[in-house]
Design a protein around this motif. Structure first.
Motif, short mmCIF file in Angstrom:
data_model
loop_
_atom_site.label_atom_id
_atom_site.label_comp_id
_atom_site.label_asym_id
_atom_site.label_seq_id
_atom_site.Cartn_x
_atom_site.Cartn_y
_atom_site.Cartn_z
N MET A 1 0.84 -1.20 0.00
CA MET A 1 0.00 0.00 0.00
C MET A 1 0.88 1.26 0.00
O MET A 1 1.85 1.33 0.72
N ARG A 2 0.54 2.20 -0.88
CA ARG A 2 1.33 3.43 -0.95
C ARG A 2 0.81 4.42 0.10
O ARG A 2 -0.38 4.73 0.13
N THR A 3 1.73 4.87 0.96
CA THR A 3 1.33 5.81 2.02
C THR A 3 1.33 7.24 1.48
O THR A 3 2.21 7.62 0.70
N LYS A 4 0.35 8.01 1.90
CA LYS A 4 0.35 9.45 1.57
C LYS A 4 0.87 10.20 2.79
O LYS A 4 0.58 9.82 3.93
N ILE A 5 1.62 11.25 2.53
CA ILE A 5 2.25 11.98 3.65
C ILE A 5 2.12 13.49 3.44
O ILE A 5 2.33 13.98 2.32
N VAL A 6 1.77 14.18 4.52
CA VAL A 6 1.96 15.63 4.53
C VAL A 6 2.98 15.91 5.62
O VAL A 6 2.76 15.57 6.79
N ALA A 7 4.12 16.46 5.23
CA ALA A 7 5.22 16.70 6.18
C ALA A 7 5.54 18.19 6.22
O ALA A 7 5.63 18.84 5.17
N GLY A 8 5.69 18.70 7.42
CA GLY A 8 6.00 20.12 7.59
C GLY A 8 7.45 20.30 8.00
O GLY A 8 7.89 19.76 9.02
N ASN A 9 8.20 21.02 7.17
CA ASN A 9 9.61 21.30 7.46
C ASN A 9 9.70 22.71 8.05
O ASN A 9 9.53 23.69 7.34
N GLY A 207 5.70 1.10 -7.37
CA GLY A 207 4.28 1.38 -7.12
C GLY A 207 4.02 1.74 -5.68
O GLY A 207 3.13 2.53 -5.36
N ASP A 208 4.79 1.17 -4.76
CA ASP A 208 4.60 1.43 -3.33
C ASP A 208 5.36 2.66 -2.83
O ASP A 208 5.20 3.08 -1.69
N LEU A 209 6.22 3.22 -3.69
CA LEU A 209 7.07 4.35 -3.27
C LEU A 209 6.23 5.63 -3.08
O LEU A 209 5.47 6.02 -3.97
N THR A 210 6.40 6.26 -1.93
CA THR A 210 5.74 7.55 -1.68
C THR A 210 6.61 8.66 -2.24
O THR A 210 7.78 8.79 -1.87
N ILE A 211 6.03 9.46 -3.14
CA ILE A 211 6.77 10.58 -3.74
C ILE A 211 6.02 11.88 -3.41
O ILE A 211 4.89 12.08 -3.85
N LEU A 212 6.66 12.71 -2.61
CA LEU A 212 6.05 13.97 -2.18
C LEU A 212 6.49 15.09 -3.11
O LEU A 212 7.60 15.08 -3.63
#
Ligand code: PEP
Length: 254
Positions: A1-9, A207-212
């Motif tokens: 499963m591909r994870t979705k991420i919102v990351a704050g720097n 396919g599983d790689l999360t790309i932000l």
């Protein structure tokens, strides 16, 4: 499963008191939001804040990342902070190779090989940043630049270690400038990154790689960018320093 991420720097912003307030605000606003299982929220405060921020957040909803780590394990490296130390403070991820570190601290692919190894050895998530400068895009070199950044720093990894990587595509010309890549530009290069990974490893890993995507993401443009099939969330700079804006960006992915 591909994870979705919102990351704050958060970069080098906020003192400890302000950082704890910001983290508490994000935490309390998130209490009213049910995050889907495939969505992760990450905040990356300065090193000095991690042990304090860590105490005011719900770890089931927010992960902490550091913005950098040492390339070495331990020893006589005055001023450096190791991945192990960061893990001990509560970090679960580390941002690596941000364009500001490449530009101002001369971070190279060679250094990033070592830093990635430190993060993986300490069982954290490496958030690996890549992206071209304006002149490289104008010369039509952006695909090559990104491919080289990824292959030089990451393609020695085994399949199982590469599966732990999150990639953040951050065109340098869009960082902190207010200029965002169009959703088509973001999709084009994210798709290219996924294909590059598929060619090196396999379709499943790609396919599983999360790309932000990172570069001037704001509440007003987040939904548009996140709607693209190969964009799995964002690495957010300026807009992550305001809890309401950050929460609105999180809402754009759920
Ligand atoms: C960043 O620094 O990673 C970034 C994307 O910054 P901003 O959102 O401010 O462009």
């Amino acid at each position: 499963m591909r994870t979705k991420i919102v990351a704050g720097n958060w970069k080098m912003n906020t003192d400890i008191k302000e950082g704890v307030i910001l983290a508490s605000e994000i935490d309390s606003e998130l209490k009213n939001i049910t995050l889907p299982e495939d969505v992760k929220v990450i905040i990356a405060p300065p090193f000095t804040h991690i042990a304090f921020v860590e105490q005011v957040i719900d770890h089931k909803k927010i992960l902490i990342a550091a913005q950098n780590c040492a390339a070495e394990t331990e020893g006589a490296y005055t001023g450096e902070i190791s991945a192990k130390m960061l893990k001990g403070m509560g970090s679960e991820a580390i941002i690596l190779g941000h364009s500001e570190r490449r530009a101002y601290y001369h971070e190279t692919s060679e250094t990033l090989v070592k830093k990635t190894e430190q993060v993986i050895q300490n069982e954290m998530i490496p958030i690996f940043c890549c992206g071209e400068k304006l002149e490289e895009r104008e010369a039509g070199n952006h695909f090559n630049v990104v491919k080289n950044q990824i292959s030089e720093a990451l393609f020695h990894l085994s399949e199982s270690d590469f599966s732990k990587i999150v990639i953040a595509y951050e065109p340098v010309w869009a960082i902190g400038t207010g200029v965002t890549a169009s959703k088509e530009q973001a999709q084009e290069i994210h798709k290219f990154i996924r294909k590059t990974v598929a060619d090196k490893y396999n379709q499943k890993i790609a396919g599983d790689l999360t790309i932000l995507y990172g570069g001037s993401v704001k509440p007003g443009n987040a939904r548009d960018i996140f709607s693209m099939p190969d964009v799995d969330g964002g690495l957010i700079g300026g807009a992550a320093l305001n809890a309401d804006n950050f929460i609105d960006i999180i809402k754009a992915i759920i």
